[in-house]
Design an enzyme around this catalytic site. Structure first.
Site, PDB file in Angstrom:
ATOM      1  N   ASN A  14       0.809  -1.221   0.000  1.00 26.02           N
ATOM      2  CA  ASN A  14       0.000   0.000   0.000  1.00 26.02           C
ATOM      3  C   ASN A  14       0.847   1.277   0.000  1.00 26.02           C
ATOM      4  O   ASN A  14       1.648   1.495   0.906  1.00 26.02           O
ATOM      5  CB  ASN A  14      -0.912  -0.028   1.243  1.00 26.02           C
ATOM      6  CG  ASN A  14      -2.148   0.840   1.084  1.00 26.02           C
ATOM      7  OD1 ASN A  14      -2.400   1.392   0.011  1.00 26.02           O
ATOM      8  ND2 ASN A  14      -2.924   0.944   2.156  1.00 26.02           N
TER       9      ASN A  14
ATOM     10  N   HIS B 144     -14.202  -4.193  11.181  1.00 28.91           N
ATOM     11  CA  HIS B 144     -13.778  -2.890  11.709  1.00 28.91           C
ATOM     12  C   HIS B 144     -14.974  -1.995  12.005  1.00 28.91           C
ATOM     13  O   HIS B 144     -15.521  -1.374  11.087  1.00 28.91           O
ATOM     14  CB  HIS B 144     -12.947  -2.144  10.669  1.00 28.91           C
ATOM     15  CG  HIS B 144     -11.582  -2.691  10.474  1.00 28.91           C
ATOM     16  ND1 HIS B 144     -10.561  -1.938   9.982  1.00 28.91           N
ATOM     17  CD2 HIS B 144     -11.061  -3.918  10.701  1.00 28.91           C
ATOM     18  CE1 HIS B 144      -9.468  -2.686   9.905  1.00 28.91           C
ATOM     19  NE2 HIS B 144      -9.744  -3.881  10.329  1.00 28.91           N
TER      20      HIS B 144
ATOM     21  N   ARG C 219     -13.392  -5.044  15.844  1.00 28.30           N
ATOM     22  CA  ARG C 219     -12.375  -4.061  16.214  1.00 28.30           C
ATOM     23  C   ARG C 219     -13.069  -2.730  16.457  1.00 28.30           C
ATOM     24  O   ARG C 219     -13.937  -2.327  15.681  1.00 28.30           O
ATOM     25  CB  ARG C 219     -11.348  -3.933  15.086  1.00 28.30           C
ATOM     26  CG  ARG C 219     -10.157  -3.064  15.463  1.00 28.30           C
ATOM     27  CD  ARG C 219      -9.171  -2.913  14.312  1.00 28.30           C
ATOM     28  NE  ARG C 219      -9.476  -1.747  13.509  1.00 28.30           N
ATOM     29  CZ  ARG C 219      -8.570  -1.119  12.731  1.00 28.30           C
ATOM     30  NH1 ARG C 219      -7.335  -1.571  12.647  1.00 28.30           N
ATOM     31  NH2 ARG C 219      -8.911  -0.067  12.021  1.00 28.30           N
TER      32      ARG C 219
ATOM     33  N   TYR D 228      -6.384   7.697  12.853  1.00 33.18           N
ATOM     34  CA  TYR D 228      -6.395   6.384  12.214  1.00 33.18           C
ATOM     35  C   TYR D 228      -7.666   5.581  12.540  1.00 33.18           C
ATOM     36  O   TYR D 228      -8.105   5.544  13.682  1.00 33.18           O
ATOM     37  CB  TYR D 228      -5.172   5.571  12.659  1.00 33.18           C
ATOM     38  CG  TYR D 228      -5.294   4.130  12.237  1.00 33.18           C
ATOM     39  CD1 TYR D 228      -5.042   3.777  10.921  1.00 33.18           C
ATOM     40  CD2 TYR D 228      -5.733   3.151  13.126  1.00 33.18           C
ATOM     41  CE1 TYR D 228      -5.221   2.469  10.497  1.00 33.18           C
ATOM     42  CE2 TYR D 228      -5.897   1.843  12.714  1.00 33.18           C
ATOM     43  CZ  TYR D 228      -5.644   1.514  11.400  1.00 33.18           C
ATOM     44  OH  TYR D 228      -5.834   0.229  10.981  1.00 33.18           O
TER      45      TYR D 228
ATOM     46  N   ASP E  33      -6.566  -1.366  17.769  1.00 34.78           N
ATOM     47  CA  ASP E  33      -5.263  -1.155  17.118  1.00 34.78           C
ATOM     48  C   ASP E  33      -4.660   0.165  17.589  1.00 34.78           C
ATOM     49  O   ASP E  33      -5.235   1.230  17.357  1.00 34.78           O
ATOM     50  CB  ASP E  33      -5.473  -1.132  15.594  1.00 34.78           C
ATOM     51  CG  ASP E  33      -4.171  -1.236  14.804  1.00 34.78           C
ATOM     52  OD1 ASP E  33      -3.098  -1.006  15.395  1.00 34.78           O
ATOM     53  OD2 ASP E  33      -4.244  -1.545  13.596  1.00 34.78           O
TER      54      ASP E  33
ATOM     55  N   HIS F  29      -1.753   1.210  16.516  1.00 29.45           N
ATOM     56  CA  HIS F  29      -1.060   1.714  15.327  1.00 29.45           C
ATOM     57  C   HIS F  29       0.285   2.399  15.626  1.00 29.45           C
ATOM     58  O   HIS F  29       0.552   3.514  15.146  1.00 29.45           O
ATOM     59  CB  HIS F  29      -1.979   2.611  14.491  1.00 29.45           C
ATOM     60  CG  HIS F  29      -1.937   2.281  13.026  1.00 29.45           C
ATOM     61  ND1 HIS F  29      -1.225   3.028  12.130  1.00 29.45           N
ATOM     62  CD2 HIS F  29      -2.494   1.270  12.323  1.00 29.45           C
ATOM     63  CE1 HIS F  29      -1.365   2.482  10.913  1.00 29.45           C
ATOM     64  NE2 HIS F  29      -2.119   1.421  11.008  1.00 29.45           N
TER      65      HIS F  29
ATOM     66  N   GLU G 240      -3.350  -4.251  19.538  1.00 30.71           N
ATOM     67  CA  GLU G 240      -2.429  -4.426  18.411  1.00 30.71           C
ATOM     68  C   GLU G 240      -1.451  -3.265  18.288  1.00 30.71           C
ATOM     69  O   GLU G 240      -1.830  -2.105  18.516  1.00 30.71           O
ATOM     70  CB  GLU G 240      -3.288  -4.542  17.142  1.00 30.71           C
ATOM     71  CG  GLU G 240      -2.526  -4.537  15.852  1.00 30.71           C
ATOM     72  CD  GLU G 240      -3.470  -4.537  14.647  1.00 30.71           C
ATOM     73  OE1 GLU G 240      -4.679  -4.771  14.816  1.00 30.71           O
ATOM     74  OE2 GLU G 240      -2.987  -4.290  13.539  1.00 30.71           O
TER      75      GLU G 240
ATOM     76  N   GLU H  44       2.127  -6.663  11.379  1.00 33.97           N
ATOM     77  CA  GLU H  44       1.634  -6.392  10.018  1.00 33.97           C
ATOM     78  C   GLU H  44       2.708  -5.753   9.139  1.00 33.97           C
ATOM     79  O   GLU H  44       2.632  -5.851   7.920  1.00 33.97           O
ATOM     80  CB  GLU H  44       0.357  -5.541  10.041  1.00 33.97           C
ATOM     81  CG  GLU H  44       0.556  -4.118  10.484  1.00 33.97           C
ATOM     82  CD  GLU H  44      -0.754  -3.331  10.572  1.00 33.97           C
ATOM     83  OE1 GLU H  44      -1.755  -3.894  11.049  1.00 33.97           O
ATOM     84  OE2 GLU H  44      -0.771  -2.163  10.168  1.00 33.97           O
TER      85      GLU H  44
ATOM     86  N   ARG I 280       0.584 -10.977  13.337  1.00 34.84           N
ATOM     87  CA  ARG I 280      -0.274 -10.187  12.455  1.00 34.84           C
ATOM     88  C   ARG I 280       0.136 -10.218  10.983  1.00 34.84           C
ATOM     89  O   ARG I 280      -0.464  -9.546  10.148  1.00 34.84           O
ATOM     90  CB  ARG I 280      -0.266  -8.722  12.953  1.00 34.84           C
ATOM     91  CG  ARG I 280      -1.058  -8.515  14.206  1.00 34.84           C
ATOM     92  CD  ARG I 280      -2.555  -8.578  13.923  1.00 34.84           C
ATOM     93  NE  ARG I 280      -3.045  -7.405  13.225  1.00 34.84           N
ATOM     94  CZ  ARG I 280      -3.963  -7.413  12.257  1.00 34.84           C
ATOM     95  NH1 ARG I 280      -4.470  -8.548  11.824  1.00 34.84           N
ATOM     96  NH2 ARG I 280      -4.360  -6.292  11.703  1.00 34.84           N
TER      97      ARG I 280
ATOM     98  N   GLU J  65      -8.559 -11.151  10.161  1.00 32.61           N
ATOM     99  CA  GLU J  65      -9.135  -9.823   9.902  1.00 32.61           C
ATOM    100  C   GLU J  65      -9.798  -9.859   8.524  1.00 32.61           C
ATOM    101  O   GLU J  65      -9.225 -10.377   7.567  1.00 32.61           O
ATOM    102  CB  GLU J  65      -8.019  -8.774   9.919  1.00 32.61           C
ATOM    103  CG  GLU J  65      -8.504  -7.348   9.712  1.00 32.61           C
ATOM    104  CD  GLU J  65      -7.346  -6.341   9.721  1.00 32.61           C
ATOM    105  OE1 GLU J  65      -6.193  -6.743   9.460  1.00 32.61           O
ATOM    106  OE2 GLU J  65      -7.593  -5.155   9.994  1.00 32.61           O
TER     107      GLU J  65
ATOM    108  N   TRP K 272       2.811   6.973  12.445  1.00 29.00           N
ATOM    109  CA  TRP K 272       1.406   6.860  12.007  1.00 29.00           C
ATOM    110  C   TRP K 272       0.914   5.441  12.074  1.00 29.00           C
ATOM    111  O   TRP K 272       1.491   4.499  12.021  1.00 29.00           O
ATOM    112  CB  TRP K 272       1.245   7.376  10.562  1.00 29.00           C
ATOM    113  CG  TRP K 272      -0.193   7.267  10.149  1.00 29.00           C
ATOM    114  CD1 TRP K 272      -1.209   8.150  10.452  1.00 29.00           C
ATOM    115  CD2 TRP K 272      -0.815   6.199   9.407  1.00 29.00           C
ATOM    116  NE1 TRP K 272      -2.405   7.702   9.953  1.00 29.00           N
ATOM    117  CE2 TRP K 272      -2.191   6.516   9.301  1.00 29.00           C
ATOM    118  CE3 TRP K 272      -0.324   5.023   8.832  1.00 29.00           C
ATOM    119  CZ2 TRP K 272      -3.106   5.689   8.643  1.00 29.00           C
ATOM    120  CZ3 TRP K 272      -1.224   4.201   8.174  1.00 29.00           C
ATOM    121  CH2 TRP K 272      -2.603   4.529   8.084  1.00 29.00           C
TER     122      TRP K 272
HETATM  123  O1  EZ4 Z   1      -2.955   0.750   8.444  1.00 32.41           O
HETATM  124  O2  EZ4 Z   1      -3.158  -1.870   6.035  1.00 32.41           O
HETATM  125  O3  EZ4 Z   1      -4.720  -3.431  11.299  1.00 32.41           O
HETATM  126  N1  EZ4 Z   1      -4.770  -2.850  10.278  1.00 32.41           N
HETATM  127  C1  EZ4 Z   1      -4.038  -1.788   9.919  1.00 32.41           C
HETATM  128  C2  EZ4 Z   1      -4.212  -1.294   8.517  1.00 32.41           C
HETATM  129  C3  EZ4 Z   1      -2.981  -0.575   7.992  1.00 32.41           C
HETATM  130  C4  EZ4 Z   1      -3.012  -0.563   6.491  1.00 32.41           C
HETATM  131  C5  EZ4 Z   1      -1.768   0.060   5.900  1.00 32.41           C
HETATM  132  O4  EZ4 Z   1      -1.742  -0.161   4.540  1.00 32.41           O
HETATM  133  O5  EZ4 Z   1      -3.284  -1.285  10.724  1.00 32.41           O
HETATM  134  O6  EZ4 Z   1      -5.345  -0.460   8.440  1.00 32.41           O
HETATM  135 CO    CO Z   2      -2.984  -2.726  12.337  1.00 35.72          CO
END
Ligand code: EZ4
Ligand code: CO
Length: 412
Positions: free
Chosen positions: A37, A122, A147, A159, A220, A222, A246, A272, A293, A349, A412
Site C-alpha cells: 500500500n 472494523h 475491532r 487512524y 489497534d 497503530h 495491536e 503487520e 499479524r 481480519e 502513524w
Molecule cells: O494501516 O493496512 O490493522 N490494520 C491496519 C491497517 C494498515 C493498512 C496500511 O496499509 O493497521 O489499516
Molecule cells: Co494494524
C-alpha cells in the site's frame, strides 16, 4: 512443464492492487498478490525487472527451491518490497500446484483443521453514537468479533475512523476504513497520545455496557505509544477483556514489548509490517506476543508465513493475519487456505472489498455467520479478469502521516 511467462498486472478498481500471473508451458495459470500500500510500483519494478526474467524456464513445481533462490540470490535480503515480490511468486506457484493436483490449496497444506475461519470486522465512529451504529451494522453482517476505533476529543483526523474517509467522485465509492487516499501527496493527520490514553478506556467501558461481556473486542494502537504508555493502556483496558491490543509500540524495536508485557495481561498482537521469521525471533522466543499479524502478501508467501506460524505454535502463539482492503482478493484467498490448514489459527481480519474489485477478481470464498471459507475450487479459488483489470489503471495513492500539535512528525 516449466514457467513460460509471468505478467505483473496493476489495477485500481476501488484501490491499487499488484498481481503476478504465472503461466506454465501447459497453459496452467497461477496468481499471487504483491500489493504494498502506497509503494505499489516499487514491487512492480522489482518483479518486472529483476524477478520475472529469472522465472522463465524454471520448473514451476519446485516452490521451496524457487523461494530460496529468490531470497538468497538477491544478496540484499528481507524488506517489504523484496518480500512482497517473493510472496507474489510463491502464492502463484502454490495456486498452480493445487490446480494441477485438482485440489483446493488447503488440501495440499494438510487439509482442513476447522470448518471455517473466525473473522473480525472494523467498527468505528467519530463518537459513541456513530460507533454503536457501526458495531450493530457489523453484527447484522454476521461478524462475531469486532475491532473498535473512535475519534478522540480535540483531534480532527485519526487512524481507523470511517467517517474520515473522503468520497472519491471518480470511483463513486467511499474509502471507508481505507487509510490510503488517491492523490499526489499524503494527507496529514494529528495526534496526541495523552488525549488518546484518557479517552480509549471510556470507549471500551461504554461498548461493554451496551453490547455485553461476550463479544470479542479488538483495538489497534497503530505504533504510536512509548513502552510505558503502552503498558499503561494495556492495564487500563484489562477490565474490558480485549481479544487483543495491536501494534502498541513501533514494530522496529522488539525489546519495547518486554516492558509492556511486564505490566499487563491484555493480549498483544504485532507484525503487520514485519517481513520475515527473523522479525519474530526474539518476541516469540521471549513470549512477548499472543498473535502474529503478518499477511501472506507481506511475508514471503505461504512458504515463509507457515514457517513463522509453526515457530510461533511452539509457544501457543496464534495467527491473526492482516486482512485490510490493501490485501487483494488473491492475498486474502491465500490467507484463508493457510488459516484453514494450520493448527494454531487465531482469527482472520476481514474487510470486504468493493464491488469493482469483486468484478476484477472472481472469487470462490464464502462468508457466513462471521466465518470465512476459501471454497472447494482447485487452487486458491481466484481468477483475474484481465479486461476488467485493464479498465482501472493505476492511480497514485499514499497512506497518511501524523504531526503533533507543535508540528513534530509522529509515528502513524
Ligand atoms: O494501516 O493496512 O490493522 N490494520 C491496519 C491497517 C494498515 C493498512 C496500511 O496499509 O493497521 O489499516
Ligand atoms: Co494494524
Amino acid at each position: 512443464m516449466t514457467i513460460e511467462r509471468a505478467e505483473v498486472v496493476v489495477t485500481s478498481p476501488d484501490r491499487n492492487f499488484v498481481t503476478l500471473q504465472i503461466t506454465t508451458t501447459d497453459g496452467v495459470t497461477g496468481l499471487g498478490d504483491g500489493t504494498l500500500n502506497g509503494r505499489e510500483l516499487a514491487v512492480v519494478a522489482y518483479l518486472r525487472e529483476h524477478v520475472v526474467p529469472l522465472l522463465i524456464g524454471r520448473d514451476e513445481r519446485n516452490i521451496e527451491d524457487t523461494w530460496q533462490f529468490l531470497y538468497r540470490s538477491a544478496y540484499w535480503r528481507r524488506g517489504p518490497v523484496t518480500m512482497a515480490a517473493i510472496a507474489a511468486v510463491d502464492v502463484a506457484l502454490w495456486d498452480i500446484k493445487a490446480k494441477v493436483a485438482g485440489m483446493p490449496l488447503y488440501q495440499l497444506l494438510g487439509g482442513a483443521s476447522r470448518t471455517g475461519l473466525l473473522t473480525y470486522g472494523h467498527a468505528s465512529g467519530k463518537d459513541l453514537e456513530e460507533l454503536f451504529d457501526s458495531v450493530r451494522d457489523h453484527q447484522e453482517q454476521g461478524y462475531k468479533a469486532i475491532r473498535v476505533q473512535t475519534g478522540v476529543p480535540g483531534l480532527t483526523s485519526i487512524y481507523g475512523i470511517a467517517s474520515n474517509a473522503t468520497f472519491d467522485a471518480n470511483a463513486g465509492v467511499r474509502y471507508d476504513h481505507e487509510p490510503a487516499q488517491r492523490g499526489a501527496l499524503p494527507n496529514e493527520e494529528d495526534w496526541d497520545t495523552r488525549s488518546y490514553l484518557r479517552h480509549v478506556p471510556t470507549v471500551f467501558e461504554a461498548v461493554r455496557n451496551e453490547f455485553g461481556p461476550e463479544i470479542p473486542l479488538l483495538h489497534d494502537g497503530h505504533h504510536r505509544m512509548t513502552p510505558i504508555q503502552a503498558a499503561s493502556l494495556g492495564k487500563s483496558l484489562e477490565p474490558y477483556d480485549l481479544f487483543w491490543l495491536e501494534d502498541v509500540t513501533p514494530a522496529e524495536n522488539p525489546e519495547a514489548l518486554r516492558l509492556v508485557r511486564q505490566h499487563t495481561t491484555t493480549p498483544l498482537a504485532i507484525g503487520e509490517i514485519f517481513n520475515t521469521v527473523w522479525d519474530y525471533q526474539q518476541i516469540v522466543r521471549e513470549q512477548l506476543i499472543d498473535y502474529v499479524r503478518s499477511a501472506v502478501t507481506h511475508t514471503g508467501g505461504i512458504t515463509h508465513l507457515r514457517r513463522v506460524l509453526d515457530y510461533a505454535a511452539q509457544y501457543q502463539i496464534k495467527s491473526g493475519m492482516h486482512g485490510p482492503t490493501d490485501i487483494s482478493p488473491v492475498g486474502m484467498a491465500a490467507a484463508m487456505h493457510l488459516g484453514l490448514a494450520i493448527h494454531n489459527f487465531g482469527i482472520q481480519e476481514y474487510m470486504k472489498h468493493g464491488a469493482r474489485t469483486d468484478e476484477v477478481f472472481r472469487q470462490s470464498f464464502t462468508f457466513v455467520d462471521g466465518m470465512l471459507h476459501p471454497g472447494e475450487q482447485p487452487g486458491i479459488g481466484v481468477e483475474l479478469d484481465l479486461e476488467a483489470a485493464a479498465a482501472h489503471p493505476y492511480e497514485q495513492a499514499y497512506l497518511p502521516y501524523n504531526r503533533l500539535a507543535d508540528g513534530t512528525v509522529h509515528d502513524w
